[in-house]
Write an enzyme that holds these catalytic residues in place. Sequence first.
Site, mmCIF file in Angstrom:
data_model
loop_
_atom_site.group_PDB
_atom_site.id
_atom_site.type_symbol
_atom_site.label_atom_id
_atom_site.label_comp_id
_atom_site.label_asym_id
_atom_site.label_seq_id
_atom_site.Cartn_x
_atom_site.Cartn_y
_atom_site.Cartn_z
ATOM 1 N N ARG A 86 12.578 23.353 -54.916
ATOM 2 C CA ARG A 86 12.535 23.766 -53.516
ATOM 3 C C ARG A 86 13.983 23.826 -53.033
ATOM 4 O O ARG A 86 14.696 22.825 -53.065
ATOM 5 C CB ARG A 86 11.740 22.734 -52.726
ATOM 6 C CG ARG A 86 11.558 23.048 -51.264
ATOM 7 C CD ARG A 86 10.849 21.898 -50.572
ATOM 8 N NE ARG A 86 9.476 21.757 -51.037
ATOM 9 C CZ ARG A 86 8.809 20.605 -51.013
ATOM 10 N NH1 ARG A 86 9.394 19.499 -50.585
ATOM 11 N NH2 ARG A 86 7.559 20.537 -51.412
ATOM 12 N N ARG A 156 14.816 16.309 -44.995
ATOM 13 C CA ARG A 156 14.601 17.498 -45.836
ATOM 14 C C ARG A 156 15.111 18.765 -45.156
ATOM 15 O O ARG A 156 15.746 18.708 -44.116
ATOM 16 C CB ARG A 156 13.112 17.584 -46.157
ATOM 17 C CG ARG A 156 12.649 16.356 -46.942
ATOM 18 C CD ARG A 156 11.254 16.541 -47.433
ATOM 19 N NE ARG A 156 10.816 15.417 -48.247
ATOM 20 C CZ ARG A 156 9.649 15.402 -48.886
ATOM 21 N NH1 ARG A 156 8.831 16.444 -48.795
ATOM 22 N NH2 ARG A 156 9.312 14.367 -49.605
ATOM 23 N N LYS A 218 9.740 10.319 -46.539
ATOM 24 C CA LYS A 218 10.296 11.638 -46.213
ATOM 25 C C LYS A 218 10.531 11.769 -44.711
ATOM 26 O O LYS A 218 9.880 11.097 -43.898
ATOM 27 C CB LYS A 218 9.361 12.742 -46.700
ATOM 28 C CG LYS A 218 7.986 12.749 -46.060
ATOM 29 C CD LYS A 218 7.200 13.956 -46.567
ATOM 30 C CE LYS A 218 5.801 13.572 -47.004
ATOM 31 N NZ LYS A 218 5.004 14.681 -47.495
ATOM 32 N N LYS A 220 11.473 14.817 -41.643
ATOM 33 C CA LYS A 220 11.560 16.260 -41.415
ATOM 34 C C LYS A 220 12.119 16.565 -40.030
ATOM 35 O O LYS A 220 11.705 15.947 -39.052
ATOM 36 C CB LYS A 220 10.175 16.896 -41.563
ATOM 37 C CG LYS A 220 9.581 16.736 -42.953
ATOM 38 C CD LYS A 220 8.184 17.334 -43.023
ATOM 39 C CE LYS A 220 7.617 17.198 -44.440
ATOM 40 N NZ LYS A 220 6.262 17.771 -44.512
ATOM 41 N N CYS A 438 -1.255 25.933 -48.305
ATOM 42 C CA CYS A 438 -0.195 25.391 -49.143
ATOM 43 C C CYS A 438 -0.392 25.883 -50.581
ATOM 44 O O CYS A 438 -1.331 26.602 -50.871
ATOM 45 C CB CYS A 438 -0.214 23.866 -49.102
ATOM 46 S SG CYS A 438 -1.647 23.169 -49.939
ATOM 47 N N CYS A 444 0.404 21.975 -58.103
ATOM 48 C CA CYS A 444 0.731 20.775 -57.335
ATOM 49 C C CYS A 444 -0.035 19.566 -57.865
ATOM 50 O O CYS A 444 -1.257 19.595 -57.954
ATOM 51 C CB CYS A 444 0.423 20.973 -55.855
ATOM 52 S SG CYS A 444 0.774 19.491 -54.909
ATOM 53 N N CYS A 483 -4.554 18.820 -49.980
ATOM 54 C CA CYS A 483 -4.665 17.370 -49.997
ATOM 55 C C CYS A 483 -4.268 16.859 -48.619
ATOM 56 O O CYS A 483 -3.711 17.616 -47.825
ATOM 57 C CB CYS A 483 -3.772 16.763 -51.085
ATOM 58 S SG CYS A 483 -2.053 16.566 -50.576
ATOM 59 N N CYS A 487 0.891 19.868 -46.451
ATOM 60 C CA CYS A 487 1.910 20.915 -46.427
ATOM 61 C C CYS A 487 1.412 22.176 -45.712
ATOM 62 O O CYS A 487 2.192 22.924 -45.147
ATOM 63 C CB CYS A 487 2.345 21.293 -47.838
ATOM 64 S SG CYS A 487 3.146 19.946 -48.694
#
Lengths: 574, 605
Positions: A86, A156, A218, A220, A438, A444, A483, A487
């Site tokens: 990514r 990110r 994470k 964002k 996603c 994935c 999931c 995303c």
Amino acid sequence: MSSQEFPIDKQFVVEGKLSENERIKGDSNLLRGTISEDLTDDLTGGFTSDNFQLIRFHGMYQQDDRDIRAERAKQKLEPLQNVMLRARLPGGIITPDQWLAIDKFAEDHSLYGSIRLTTRQTFQFHGVLKPQIKLMHQTLNKVGIDSIATAGDVNRNVLCTSNPVESVVHQQAYQWAKKISEHLLPKTKAYAEIWLDGEKVETTEEEPILGNNYLPRKFKTTVVIPPHNDIDVHANDLNFVAIAEQGELVGFNVLVGGGLAMTHGDHTTFPRKADDFGYISAEHALDVAAAVVSVQRDWGNRVNRKNAKTKYTLERVGVENFKAEVEKRAGVSFADSRPYEFTSRGDRFGWVEGVDGKYHLTVFIENGRILDYPGKTLKTGCAEIAKIHTGDLRLTANQNLIIAGVEPKNKDAIEKIARDNGLITDGVSNQRMDSMACVSLPTCPLAMAEAERYLPSAVTDIEELLAKHGIAERSIIFRVTGCPNGCGRAMLAEVGLVGKGPGKYNFHLGGDRQGTRIPKMYKENISEQEILEDLDLLIGKWSKDGQENEAFGDFLIRTEVVAPVVNSAKDFYA
Amino acid sequence: MSSPTNQAVVPTAVLNDSQWTQINNAIAPLNRDQLTWMSGYLAGLANQQAAGAIAAPTVEAVSSNKKLTILYGSQTGNAKAIAQEYKAKAENAGIAVNLQNMADYKAKQLKNETHVVVVVSTHGEGDAPDDAVELHEFVASKKAPKLPDLSFAVIGLGDTSYEFFCQTAKDFDQRLEALGAKRVADRVDCDVDYDSAAEAFIDQLTTMLKDELTAKSQSQVVQLPGLSTVSSAASEYTKKNPFPATLSESLKITGRDSIKDIRHIEISLEDSGIQYQPGDAVGIWFTNDPQLADEFLSLLDIDGEETVSLGDESLSIRQALIDKFELTLGYPTFVKSYLETAPNAELQALFEDKNKLREYLAERQIVDVIREFPAKITAEQLARALRPLTPRLYSIASSQADVEDEVHLTVALVEYDVDGNKRQGGASGFLSNRLDEGQQVKVFIEENNNFRLPENPDTPVIMVGPGTGIAPFRAFMQQRAEDDAQGKNWLFFGNPSFTQDFLYQTEWQRFVKDGVVDKVSLAFSRDQKEKIYVQHRLLENGEEVYQWLEEGAHFYVCGDATHMAKDVHDALVSIVAKFGNKSEEQAEEYLTELRKAKRYQKDVY
């Protein structure tokens, strides 16, 4: 600024045994681990345990073709391991030369041969085998792209509302997105050392903002320009809402603590909207960004990863305490929020003329997957455009593509290439343009159900339902995510499906079109067929009883099909 | 201090010097197999003495050899975490624990276990986690052994919102019971919030098993498993009298995008008493493809029911083509007979140029000759022109120390095109496509004493086996693993592509992980612009290869004779010359000496 300067208030720190990921980060020698050793191990296409996690901080995930995992296990072959990369592309802007370089790499060196535009406003390569990984980073590096910190427990890729060339404000907002991205980037030289054969750095390194153990989870960040909410502020930990005066960006309202990820069956996890901390003038943006990150760094839960994101920190310590600490660390006070409004999230397809007399063409890319399909040679089309285009290309958070800054003399030629290669097709429905998924299966590793591969036929089914009830021109914000990590941002859709098992989804209803209301679970773990049957019924009611211009999600709330989620912590599972 | 081969430190407490010398003299000339047999023989003698109540010292085991094996199958790590927690608790209670990921566990080991606890999760629509798939299939398969001596318990993890809650755990539970194992405690199925249920169960289990697993056991006799049945006599089954074995598995082990079709074949030798050793080959009697027989009949316009006599046997020509004749190779004697019956100037010219004929036949089968040079011949004439069918030999890919009464092969399906007609190898087509699992295949063992592991288990081994040449080395490593041999092992393997053609990849990974194999050097010819083959990897590692040889390593080559074996030999010559400071001639001599000492062995075809 470093943690030494601010004594950590123990009452806000979760005590207990640190999660395994904390050990991995701590032992990693600033994200190096033994990745280099793994690269020379040709017995496996994968990475060993810690490195499996650490490569994420370098922008890669180890994946495999899950469709054939069982088949290969029987064949005594390991899974078809590869990495997904990514890229870091703040604001989603890429030049034609860069585009041609990534186009060629995807073609020559990836299993799927595609460029995947993502909801994080960047592109992904899927299916790169271990012997090609260094070449990949070096190819990107040559054209000025990296993938540092696009995954892992760091800040990110920073999003920015698309089509900045439309005004001065957009241009300024984009510059801030880029500055914030760079300001919050890890300072370790590990990336250059491992992938670019950079010199080994002997000096002691430090991570002044992220800390040597990096963030608990994470993180964002976005820069958004109202009234457009294409980047979905409530899916992000930190948002800078651009406030303009006389066409100049003067400051930001700062929204903190949004996030959509949850864990099936764990009610301590839930999607949550961001809180408005108030207004700051533009020159404080970097200090505030660093302060929010450092408070989350120090107070975030490092014991239980499922509760480690900023949104849970806010719930636990209280918004006011968090905000006060940010003010203290940044040395600024939040003023009252300036008024703003979000009215839309989708992309505006087709041509628009910019303030500078240049043209911008937004093309719809289903699922963001740029690949040559039979009769629809999207990848060739993009490359052909890149060869003659003098402006730039912009990836949107809705997984579409903008050919921006087109010289008037090139407009017809670009239009022709776009049409010849299926990039412009008339008759794409509003419903299709308002739908998103996603990546999910087969690559994935987290996917529980289909998303990208299911979306096209699911949209067709919904189109038929709309037509059946006489409202074919209307649309519903429809999102599928494989999931509960989210995303696909289904937790900000009017109809959101969250993968639960093969062919089974949790069915959420009642978000709004602007992305400011979280949809509530309507039914759990049901089949595609059951979902369509319910939608048939509800769309029928909407067409009959809906008020003028009333959106589907709003209708469902008004008619009490589902209750609105106002305070996620209380309402989401109520 | 290390001791030389076939000798050990004098156990002075047991034997006096003169006894020790006598024994040493007696065993010095024996090879490994003979020594193995001797050890069983002596143990048997000791047993008889014990039975005769002669005062022999009884050995009281000081500690229990019983252990608890915890097997976990985890997708997200929860089952693993529970298994680890259980291990800690059980060990605290004094129980010896062997904790294993199911993916790393040899299924066949199950029958040697006394106590097993399974911790396994369930996913999607009742699916087993990836790591558990193999074992899950194994316990449900016909291959699963009876487990009368096993006590077990199962902990399941799942999510009640799914229809098939804890299905994998249920499967294990039922299957283990069905195989005769004894359930120690009823299975516990844990929901998403598994902690408390699992913990209570673990405590309960630990208490229940504590006495049983920590009790001192007494044993007087050390069992040497299997030795009583080992016979040094040759098997009654031979090429002429093959054993009617059963195909138990035929599996394509090259990936779906491979340009090769290579099969892993497992054949059951159950009840045959057949013994083989790593390095041996197995002979396969096959039958020809009925479609190929029909192609002969239609080309020659012969009625398949027409009877032909072969020796004192009479049968239909069609059956004879299927069962009795060599059809899938090209051979000159056929051309000769065919020409006698049906003269043809062009074929005659070809026949007289031996080189051309060899080239021509190398790429064709008998039927292609008939197709290209049609003639009218009778069934009897055809039968006289054809050579009798001969069995094909395959290097054995397994060791009986590991697979017991099975024999494994690695078979490349030979497939090519002649003028638009698809042709397949006789035996490889038979094993890959025409024989179903459970059907009969006639086999015999072809001994190969020129391809044997070193007698000394400490001797290092270098194995060069690209393509199906890997087969005997799988057998070698199974044997060395079972023997717990300490010698270093180095594999050179090559094939077209890493993702598609790494034969037995996961097994080699396990051998490396377990410390059986020390080095693997890989050459995947098509993964980069320039072609890389095993000889290139040898040259790259020349210094170390030479060092191993100087340390006494044995060097083995298996696979293609025409190119590979020659290229490997040339590489070896240049390595020995360079790193041994020798002329090419001296290097060749060095290798000749190795060969004489049985340290440079080939199995090439």
